[in-house]
Write a protein that holds these residues in place. Structure first.
Motif, PDB file in Angstrom:
ATOM      1  N   GLU A 212       0.850  -1.184   0.000  1.00 19.34           N
ATOM      2  CA  GLU A 212       0.000   0.000   0.000  1.00 19.34           C
ATOM      3  C   GLU A 212       0.892   1.242   0.000  1.00 19.34           C
ATOM      4  N   HIS A 215      -0.334   8.289   1.535  1.00 25.92           N
ATOM      5  CA  HIS A 215      -0.024   9.595   0.956  1.00 25.92           C
ATOM      6  C   HIS A 215      -0.340  10.699   1.959  1.00 25.92           C
ATOM      7  N   THR A 222      -3.972   9.489   3.330  1.00 30.79           N
ATOM      8  CA  THR A 222      -4.860   8.654   2.508  1.00 30.79           C
ATOM      9  C   THR A 222      -4.117   7.381   2.150  1.00 30.79           C
ATOM     10  N   TYR A 224      -3.672   4.104  -0.136  1.00 28.88           N
ATOM     11  CA  TYR A 224      -3.989   3.576  -1.466  1.00 28.88           C
ATOM     12  C   TYR A 224      -3.462   2.143  -1.558  1.00 28.88           C
ATOM     13  N   GLN A 225      -4.187   1.292  -2.264  1.00 32.78           N
ATOM     14  CA  GLN A 225      -3.768  -0.089  -2.478  1.00 32.78           C
ATOM     15  C   GLN A 225      -2.736  -0.156  -3.607  1.00 32.78           C
ATOM     16  N   GLN A 230       0.426   2.248  -9.182  1.00 31.01           N
ATOM     17  CA  GLN A 230      -1.022   2.122  -9.001  1.00 31.01           C
ATOM     18  C   GLN A 230      -1.561   3.297  -8.180  1.00 31.01           C
ATOM     19  N   PHE A 231      -0.789   3.720  -7.177  1.00 33.00           N
ATOM     20  CA  PHE A 231      -1.186   4.898  -6.386  1.00 33.00           C
ATOM     21  C   PHE A 231      -1.344   6.121  -7.281  1.00 33.00           C
ATOM     22  N   GLU A 232      -0.363   6.351  -8.156  1.00 33.90           N
ATOM     23  CA  GLU A 232      -0.423   7.511  -9.047  1.00 33.90           C
ATOM     24  C   GLU A 232      -1.666   7.465  -9.937  1.00 33.90           C
ATOM     25  N   THR A 234      -4.503   5.749  -9.441  1.00 34.30           N
ATOM     26  CA  THR A 234      -5.727   5.884  -8.646  1.00 34.30           C
ATOM     27  C   THR A 234      -5.935   7.327  -8.207  1.00 34.30           C
ATOM     28  N   ARG A 235      -4.850   7.960  -7.756  1.00 33.70           N
ATOM     29  CA  ARG A 235      -4.957   9.351  -7.297  1.00 33.70           C
ATOM     30  C   ARG A 235      -5.338  10.263  -8.456  1.00 33.70           C
ATOM     31  N   ARG A 238      -8.964   9.938  -8.977  1.00 36.71           N
ATOM     32  CA  ARG A 238      -9.733  10.632  -7.934  1.00 36.71           C
ATOM     33  C   ARG A 238      -9.732  12.140  -8.165  1.00 36.71           C
TER      34      ARG A 238
END
Length: 643
Positions: A212, A215, A222, A224-225, A230-232, A234-235, A238
């Protein structure tokens, strides 16, 4: 589980954490990311109770042992192995007490506890960790005081890993490591069975180790999985959704305000107008997201262009105080070369860089440079050469005394310095800003070659990405040393292995080099080539006809962009394959239960439940396989287009 609830922390009027909350599951490795200065190190200090929060709480299981990296290099007079062993104070105390204890029950407890702590293998475990971090057998027997601060920081890290804490807090653990030790640490952390919270700007490390990403932004946390990529993604999704919602809300607010303005004073509509006015007051505005000044780098192209080769070294010997470090050195650099130096610290990478920079003369052999060649040299120790009482504008003006103020500020602006920061004392700049000032200083005369010795220290992820783009856009030659594999993979076309007192071409890629290191291969430079072939599974084919001339600079830039563009899609395919495998395993487990004859005797509710579960998981498999086929086709199409 590490539980953070409504945590608040202020430094004067500045709020670093504002009722921030997060839960980190036991046994997970979590990457803590955020822009420099947002409070990542502060959060680690709050977890270890080095400082006290202004509000909220941090809950940790009472039996957990916490280990955290130190900012101070360790001191001592014992050997490195002894220093690492001494880090486990309980082990040291138990071993000492075992020599003097007389009570049978106490002796029994001591030896039981020593067994649990695997005391018999402690020296070998300490030695393995030290070896992974770059200390050979001879070095491990030397005293701690014989090593420089950077090497002693490695001993600190080895001591921390040896104690095997339940919660491991790592703050930029690769900063004092070379590429080889960083790759070993990455593999070690992947197999670590405790909980890890790691602050790092190494994108590759966060992708390959973290389950995970936590951030820290806007004083909030926050979770993120997945890894950093993947974080970048997903963010970004969002933020796009948030922007669409903000635009929609602004339209609603404008429509409601229009109704209020139109009918507020009309008797028949006054109640409705007041109702809508209250609706406006209750509507919580959606804030517009701001990236807060993204950093950009821009290396000026060299002028004038020079005829190749820029550098030519033939059968040279180089070293210090009549002691050779590198011998039989024969290399050549042309204008379009992008070379990364591989090899453990102490093998001569910095020595070679100093030779190319003209800061070290060869002891034998010949070195030829192109007329009017200008070289830009970056090394972290150059920070110590800066005048801390000067400003960036003043420091740059000393290098370019004939340039006007606007020209000096333009050069600093290439590396993200606003007018305010350009007039700030260098002593008050952050580590990343000092690094960017060194970039501005080394390129002020438009060099033909950039020599970059660990340029990513103190740079955050965004700044490293800006550096990659600047290198790929630069028209001259580049030689780089970095412990960040991601930077090397996206900037280097060729690799030189600095080992065994010489420099030889390395024909594999970074994956082959990583496999070679983790397999523990220790060979001479003559044997490396054969090992690389085996690691990379290269199949010999007849040499193709020579290709037509191409613009290598543009080719490199396009190749880097294509790799980056396809990487998220490949990761989606891999994740989808893992999901399919997980659902298939669940289906097999359900079918195994349904094969039990006892299931069909008596109450049928369990059978009905299993049938429903089987139907659900079968549907999930069908959906996942359909999505996988679509992603696979998209990846193949994108790859074909890229080719």
């Amino acid at each position: 589980m590490l539980q953070i609830e409504n945590l608040t922390y202020r430094i004067g009027p500045r709020v670093l954490l504002d009722e921030a909350s997060a839960a980190i599951p036991a046994g997970h490795c979590v990457g803590l990311v955020g822009r420099n200065g947002t409070g990542k190190t502060t959060l680690l200090r709050l977890i270890t109770e080095q400082i006290e929060a202004d509000g909220g709480s941090i809950s940790i299981p009472p039996r957990w042992r916490i280990g955290v990296t130190s900012q101070e290099a360790p001191e001592g007079h014992g050997s490195l192995v002894e220093s690492v062993l001494a880090a486990d104070t309980e082990l040291t105390e138990l071993q000492a007490e075992a020599e003097t204890a007389t009570d049978p029950e106490r002796i029994s407890y001591i030896y039981e506890r020593l067994g649990e702590k695997e005391a018999h293998s402690a020296p070998s475990r300490a030695a393995r960790i030290l070896a992974g971090l770059g200390f050979d057998e001879a070095a491990q027997q030397r005293t701690l005081g014989e090593f420089s601060g950077g090497w002693r920081m490695r001993v600190m890290l080895a001591s921390l890993l040896f104690t095997k804490p339940d919660l491991l807090l790592l703050d930029e653990p690769t900063n004092h490591l070379d590429l080889e030790a960083a790759l070993w640490l990455e593999d070690y952390l992947r197999r670590y069975d405790g909980t890890i919270l790691i602050v790092s700007h190494d994108r590759g490390l966060l992708n390959r180790v973290s389950r995970e990403i936590l951030h820290l932004e806007g004083a909030k946390l926050t979770l993120y999985q997945g890894g950093y990529d993947q974080f970048e993604a997903t963010r970004r999704m969002r933020l796009e959704q948030n922007e669409r919602a903000r635009e929609k809300q602004n339209l609603q607010r404008a429509h409601i305000q229009s109704f209020v303005d139109r009918f507020r004073y009309k008797a028949s509509k006054a109640r409705q107008a007041q109702s809508r006015l209250k609706m406006l007051e209750r509507m919580e505005p959606i804030a517009e997201h701001s990236e807060g000044g993204r950093v950009t780098f821009n290396f000026p192209d060299p002028v004038p262009q020079l005829s190749p080769p820029l550098f030519s070294v033939l059968n040279a010997t180089v070293g210090y105080d009549d002691k050779a470090v590198l011998s039989k050195l024969s290399i050549r650099l042309d204008e379009d070369d992008r070379v990364a130096l591989l090899g453990a610290n102490g093998n001569g990478k910095s020595t070679l860089m100093r030779l190319l920079a003209g800061r070290l003369k060869q002891m034998a052999g010949t070195l030829t440079t192109a007329p009017k060649l200008r070289v830009g040299y970056f090394a972290q120790h150059q920070t110590e050469e800066l005048d801390m009482d000067a400003t960036p504008v003043i420091e740059l003006g000393r290098r370019l005394p004939d340039d006007k103020d606007v020209q000096l500020r333009s050069q600093l602006g290439r590396f993200g310095f606003s007018q305010q920061r350009a007039d700030t004392k260098i002593s008050n700049l952050s580590g990343g800003e000092k690094a960017r000032l060194l970039f501005a200083l080394m390129t002020c005369d438009k060099p033909h070659i950039l020599l970059l010795d660990e340029p990513t220290n103190h740079l955050d992820v965004d700044s490293r990405q800006a550096l990659i783009q600047a290198i790929n856009s630069f028209a001259g030659a580049v030689v780089i040393v970095s412990h960040d594999p991601h930077v090397i993979e996206l900037t280097a076309d060729r690799f030189w292995l600095v080992a065994d007192g010489g420099v030889t071409p390395f024909d594999g890629d970074m994956d082959a080099y990583r496999s070679l290191l983790l397999a523990g291969v220790k060979k001479t430079s003559k044997k490396v080539a054969a090992a690389v072939v085996e690691a990379a599974e290269v199949v010999e084919t007849p040499p193709p006809p020579p290709p037509p001339p191409v613009d290598k600079r543009e080719q490199r830039k396009k190749a880097a962009e294509q790799r980056q563009a396809l990487a998220p899609l490949r990761k989606q395919v891999q994740r989808m394959e893992k999901n399919i495998a997980k659902f298939q395993a669940e289906k097999a487990e359900i079918e195994a239960k349904m094969a039990d004859p006892d299931l069909y005797d008596g109450d049928s509710s369990r059978l009905v439940g299993l049938q429903k579960d089987l139907g659900w998981v079968s549907g999930q498999i069908a959906e996942a396989e359909e999505a996988w086929l679509g992603l696979q086709a998209e990846l193949e199409e994108a790859s074909a287009t890229a080719d």
